[in-house]
Design a protein around this motif. Structure first.
Motif, PDB file in Angstrom:
ATOM      1  N   SER A 156      -8.305 -49.320  14.127  1.00 28.53           N
ATOM      2  CA  SER A 156      -9.366 -50.322  14.106  1.00 28.53           C
ATOM      3  C   SER A 156      -8.775 -51.722  14.247  1.00 28.53           C
ATOM      4  O   SER A 156      -7.550 -51.904  14.147  1.00 28.53           O
ATOM      5  CB  SER A 156     -10.133 -50.205  12.788  1.00 28.53           C
ATOM      6  OG  SER A 156      -9.271 -50.484  11.691  1.00 28.53           O
ATOM      7  N   PRO A 157      -9.593 -52.735  14.500  1.00 32.48           N
ATOM      8  CA  PRO A 157      -9.071 -54.114  14.551  1.00 32.48           C
ATOM      9  C   PRO A 157      -8.325 -54.526  13.288  1.00 32.48           C
ATOM     10  O   PRO A 157      -7.337 -55.267  13.354  1.00 32.48           O
ATOM     11  CB  PRO A 157     -10.330 -54.943  14.781  1.00 32.48           C
ATOM     12  CG  PRO A 157     -11.250 -54.031  15.509  1.00 32.48           C
ATOM     13  CD  PRO A 157     -11.000 -52.677  14.938  1.00 32.48           C
ATOM     14  N   PHE A 158      -8.764 -54.060  12.134  1.00 35.28           N
ATOM     15  CA  PHE A 158      -8.061 -54.377  10.888  1.00 35.28           C
ATOM     16  C   PHE A 158      -6.634 -53.818  10.916  1.00 35.28           C
ATOM     17  O   PHE A 158      -5.663 -54.526  10.601  1.00 35.28           O
ATOM     18  CB  PHE A 158      -8.838 -53.795   9.709  1.00 35.28           C
ATOM     19  CG  PHE A 158      -8.181 -54.011   8.376  1.00 35.28           C
ATOM     20  CD1 PHE A 158      -8.362 -55.192   7.679  1.00 35.28           C
ATOM     21  CD2 PHE A 158      -7.375 -53.030   7.818  1.00 35.28           C
ATOM     22  CE1 PHE A 158      -7.750 -55.398   6.450  1.00 35.28           C
ATOM     23  CE2 PHE A 158      -6.760 -53.225   6.585  1.00 35.28           C
ATOM     24  CZ  PHE A 158      -6.952 -54.413   5.909  1.00 35.28           C
ATOM     25  N   MET A 159      -6.495 -52.560  11.322  1.00 41.70           N
ATOM     26  CA  MET A 159      -5.167 -51.957  11.383  1.00 41.70           C
ATOM     27  C   MET A 159      -4.331 -52.564  12.500  1.00 41.70           C
ATOM     28  O   MET A 159      -3.112 -52.748  12.346  1.00 41.70           O
ATOM     29  CB  MET A 159      -5.306 -50.448  11.587  1.00 41.70           C
ATOM     30  CG  MET A 159      -6.047 -49.746  10.473  1.00 41.70           C
ATOM     31  SD  MET A 159      -5.072 -49.599   8.976  1.00 41.70           S
ATOM     32  CE  MET A 159      -4.031 -48.225   9.428  1.00 41.70           C
ATOM     33  N   ALA A 160      -4.972 -52.889  13.634  1.00 37.84           N
ATOM     34  CA  ALA A 160      -4.224 -53.475  14.743  1.00 37.84           C
ATOM     35  C   ALA A 160      -3.640 -54.826  14.359  1.00 37.84           C
ATOM     36  O   ALA A 160      -2.496 -55.152  14.710  1.00 37.84           O
ATOM     37  CB  ALA A 160      -5.139 -53.614  15.961  1.00 37.84           C
ATOM     38  N   ALA A 161      -4.413 -55.628  13.607  1.00 39.74           N
ATOM     39  CA  ALA A 161      -3.902 -56.933  13.184  1.00 39.74           C
ATOM     40  C   ALA A 161      -2.712 -56.784  12.245  1.00 39.74           C
ATOM     41  O   ALA A 161      -1.717 -57.506  12.364  1.00 39.74           O
ATOM     42  CB  ALA A 161      -5.024 -57.729  12.515  1.00 39.74           C
ATOM     43  N   HIS A 162      -2.786 -55.846  11.316  1.00 41.14           N
ATOM     44  CA  HIS A 162      -1.685 -55.678  10.368  1.00 41.14           C
ATOM     45  C   HIS A 162      -0.486 -54.972  11.009  1.00 41.14           C
ATOM     46  O   HIS A 162       0.648 -55.145  10.546  1.00 41.14           O
ATOM     47  CB  HIS A 162      -2.162 -54.912   9.139  1.00 41.14           C
ATOM     48  CG  HIS A 162      -3.043 -55.730   8.252  1.00 41.14           C
ATOM     49  ND1 HIS A 162      -2.572 -56.769   7.481  1.00 41.14           N
ATOM     50  CD2 HIS A 162      -4.387 -55.677   8.025  1.00 41.14           C
ATOM     51  CE1 HIS A 162      -3.571 -57.312   6.802  1.00 41.14           C
ATOM     52  NE2 HIS A 162      -4.677 -56.669   7.120  1.00 41.14           N
ATOM     53  N   LEU A 163      -0.722 -54.199  12.055  1.00 46.44           N
ATOM     54  CA  LEU A 163       0.410 -53.648  12.808  1.00 46.44           C
ATOM     55  C   LEU A 163       1.183 -54.760  13.512  1.00 46.44           C
ATOM     56  O   LEU A 163       2.420 -54.763  13.543  1.00 46.44           O
ATOM     57  CB  LEU A 163      -0.083 -52.627  13.827  1.00 46.44           C
ATOM     58  CG  LEU A 163      -0.460 -51.238  13.298  1.00 46.44           C
ATOM     59  CD1 LEU A 163      -1.124 -50.412  14.395  1.00 46.44           C
ATOM     60  CD2 LEU A 163       0.773 -50.509  12.769  1.00 46.44           C
ATOM     61  N   GLN A 164       0.455 -55.712  14.074  1.00 51.76           N
ATOM     62  CA  GLN A 164       1.121 -56.835  14.723  1.00 51.76           C
ATOM     63  C   GLN A 164       1.791 -57.751  13.714  1.00 51.76           C
ATOM     64  O   GLN A 164       2.795 -58.400  14.030  1.00 51.76           O
ATOM     65  CB  GLN A 164       0.108 -57.628  15.563  1.00 51.76           C
ATOM     66  CG  GLN A 164      -0.482 -56.860  16.727  1.00 51.76           C
ATOM     67  CD  GLN A 164       0.550 -56.590  17.809  1.00 51.76           C
ATOM     68  OE1 GLN A 164       1.628 -57.175  17.837  1.00 51.76           O
ATOM     69  NE2 GLN A 164       0.227 -55.686  18.717  1.00 51.76           N
ATOM     70  N   GLY A 318     -11.159 -58.563  10.980  1.00 48.00           N
ATOM     71  CA  GLY A 318     -12.475 -58.098  10.548  1.00 48.00           C
ATOM     72  C   GLY A 318     -13.514 -58.033  11.638  1.00 48.00           C
ATOM     73  O   GLY A 318     -14.713 -58.067  11.348  1.00 48.00           O
ATOM     74  N   TYR A 319     -13.091 -57.926  12.897  1.00 53.85           N
ATOM     75  CA  TYR A 319     -14.054 -57.921  14.002  1.00 53.85           C
ATOM     76  C   TYR A 319     -14.859 -56.629  14.020  1.00 53.85           C
ATOM     77  O   TYR A 319     -14.318 -55.527  13.953  1.00 53.85           O
ATOM     78  CB  TYR A 319     -13.318 -58.093  15.336  1.00 53.85           C
ATOM     79  CG  TYR A 319     -14.220 -57.971  16.537  1.00 53.85           C
ATOM     80  CD1 TYR A 319     -15.141 -58.960  16.845  1.00 53.85           C
ATOM     81  CD2 TYR A 319     -14.151 -56.849  17.362  1.00 53.85           C
ATOM     82  CE1 TYR A 319     -15.968 -58.845  17.953  1.00 53.85           C
ATOM     83  CE2 TYR A 319     -14.963 -56.729  18.471  1.00 53.85           C
ATOM     84  CZ  TYR A 319     -15.875 -57.729  18.755  1.00 53.85           C
ATOM     85  OH  TYR A 319     -16.699 -57.607  19.843  1.00 53.85           O
TER      86      TYR A 319
END
Length: 525
Positions: A156-164, A318-319
């Motif tokens: 999800s966007p939440f996980m993608a942001a924290h992966l980056q 949070g998108y």
């Protein structure tokens, strides 16, 4: 009271292996997606670290190396003076992830802490997605919907942001699906073994305490929210399940105290803990604009520069989008209990993620939000509110999975009311496969062989049976005579012979003709 019906062992083993195959296939799919996203570091696992927008990866690699060193040297890995000497630091008040440090210690000792960090960043979303797909097994019937929801949750966007951002502690999002599965057992399904379910809940919370304490606190908070939502939805059953839930809570507290008591001591009264607030309560608040505006970290295609938002770039995951919000509103209006419970819980988590004050495009509005009431609660007051979007994401994936199966029938959570602890499940009618007259008739003809008499298609067979029943009821005299039916016989002129058929115990007439046996090469006597 009679014992509940048992499932045949062969069927149970077959269902178990089938579900394991599906989870294995889902794990391979998630692993492929995770490797594709982290292809930049695959060529140099020991030299390049995942994460491009922050330096948090260095902190995680230091703690992974320290945990492996402490295990080999026989020293306490949770309190050390190797940082901030001579006072030292408390690992539970830092992003030390001691559980992952122990699990990844073989990789750390053989390939280095950077390689261990990269392995953890690759496997975290995979295990989170598998846990999500497995947790939906008691709620959603469609396996494809469960696998899709697991993929949407893991990436999800939440996980993608924290992966980056390289946040190892947040990409291991296993606790929300596990708590949902346990909550479904505790609050909805038959509560026959409350002690066991409570012990499993305490085990899950204890493991999370050794992974990241903020997620533990938010998990307990959202578990209470889910219980209140279900109690409001079914108030009549809340009192019936209360004694069993108290026994489950007792077992949960006992197991958690045994396994994570020392961790809680370090957090609440241990040495080298902070004596004041770590940061401003509004630092980790989510921005309202981020709900409908993605950043370049979470967008599938290049997007223009978004407006300035509250928090750093790694926390802006949070998108949701306008389309998802409209679909959620439609599901609340049209779908069953599962979608409504998921949407309500997700809305509460989304409101808590906005923090104590509403921010719009990084500008404070002065509008107070419910999170302000939690600032005085120990441990909850130090949590970054944006982490609650974890649970709103999980709720949206549960909603999407339950909504995708709405056209094929209700989900297992969409019954009118949960059963009481002592009630027995009502056996449902077995599913019938659609009849295929052409295929089945030709299959029977092939088994008989070309020399056997053909009985026609299934439709003609049903019509013949219907006409025999009608004639037997209309003509009582015909029922007294013994009807006959044809059987294959090699000595008859046309390959058939006749013999009296059995009388039906209900109508007195002949029973429907049985299938002709397979032709045998032996001759008739």
């Amino acid at each position: 009271m009679s014992a509940p019906p048992r499932v045949a062992p062969a069927l149970a083993v077959r269902a178990t292996w089938s579900s394991r195959r599906w989870l294995g296939l889902a794990a391979l799919i998630y692993l492929g997606i995770s490797l594709l996203l982290q292809r930049r570091v695959l060529g140099d696992l020991a030299g390049s670290a995942v994460g491009r927008v922050s330096t948090d990866a260095t902190g995680f690699t230091w703690w992974l190396a320290h945990t492996a060193h402490a295990l080999t040297a026989g020293v306490d890995p949770l309190v050390t003076d190797l940082q901030h000497a001579p006072v030292g630091v408390n690992a539970l008040w830092n992003t030390a992830v001691p559980l992952l440090g122990v699990l990844l210690a073989p990789v750390t000792l053989t390939a280095g802490p950077t390689a261990a960090f990269n392995v953890g960043m690759v496997l975290g979303p995979v295990l989170s997605g598998v846990a999500a797909a497995a947790a939906l097994g008691g709620i959603v019937r469609s396996r494809a919907a469960r696998v899709t929801a697991g993929a949407l949750y893991a990436f999800s966007p939440f996980m993608a942001a924290h992966l980056q951002a390289g946040h190892l502690n947040l990409v291991w999002a296993v606790l929300p699906p596990v708590l949902l599965a346990l909550a479904h057992r505790l609050f909805v399904r038959d509560l026959r073994r409350p002690w066991l379910l409570g012990a499993l809940t305490g085990l899950a919370l204890a493991l999370q305490a050794w992974l990241y304490t903020q997620t533990l606190a938010i998990g307990v908070l959202m578990l209470v929210v889910l219980a209140l939502v279900l109690a409001a939805r079914h108030p009549g059953h809340a009192a019936d399940r209360l004694p069993a839930l108290l026994r489950a809570a007792t077992a949960c507290v006992l197991v958690f105290a045994v396994l994570a008591g020392y961790a809680m001591y370090l957090v609440l009264a241990g040495p080298a803990r902070p004596q004041g607030p770590l940061r401003s309560p509004e630092y980790g608040s989510a921005d309202l604009v981020n709900t409908v505006t993605p950043t370049w970290l979470t967008a599938l295609r290049p997007v223009p520069a978004p407006p300035e938002m509250q928090g750093n770039l790694g926390e802006q995951g949070g998108y949701l989008g306008v389309a998802v919000l409209l679909l959620v509103l439609l599901a609340v209006w049209t779908c069953g209990t599962a979608a409504r419970v998921a949407a309500t819980t997700g809305a509460v988590a989304w409101g808590l993620a906005l923090g104590p004050q509403l921010f719009v495009a990084a500008e404070p509005t002065g509008f107070r939000l419910p999170w302000r009431a939690l600032l005085g609660v120990p441990l909850l007051g130090e949590i970054e509110p944006t982490a609650c979007r974890w649970w709103s994401r999980w709720s949206s994936r549960c909603w999407s999975a339950s909504h995708s199966t709405a056209s094929r029938g209700p989900s297992r959570w969409s019954r009118s009311s949960p059963r009481s602890p002592g009630s027995r499940p009502t056996p449902s009618a077995p599913r019938r496969r659609p009849r295929r007259p052409f295929r089945s008739s030709w299959g029977r003809w092939w088994r008989r062989g070309p020399g056997s008499p053909a009985t026609g298609t299934a439709a003609r067979t049903r019509s013949a049976r219907r006409s025999r029943r009608t004639s037997a009821i209309a003509s009582p005299a015909a029922t007294s005579s013994a009807p006959t039916r044809s059987i294959p016989c090699c000595s008859s002129p046309r390959g058939t012979a006749t013999r009296p058929a059995r009388r039906s115990p209900r109508t007195g007439g002949g029973s429907p003709p049985r299938r002709s046996p397979r032709p045998r090469p032996a001759t008739c006597a």
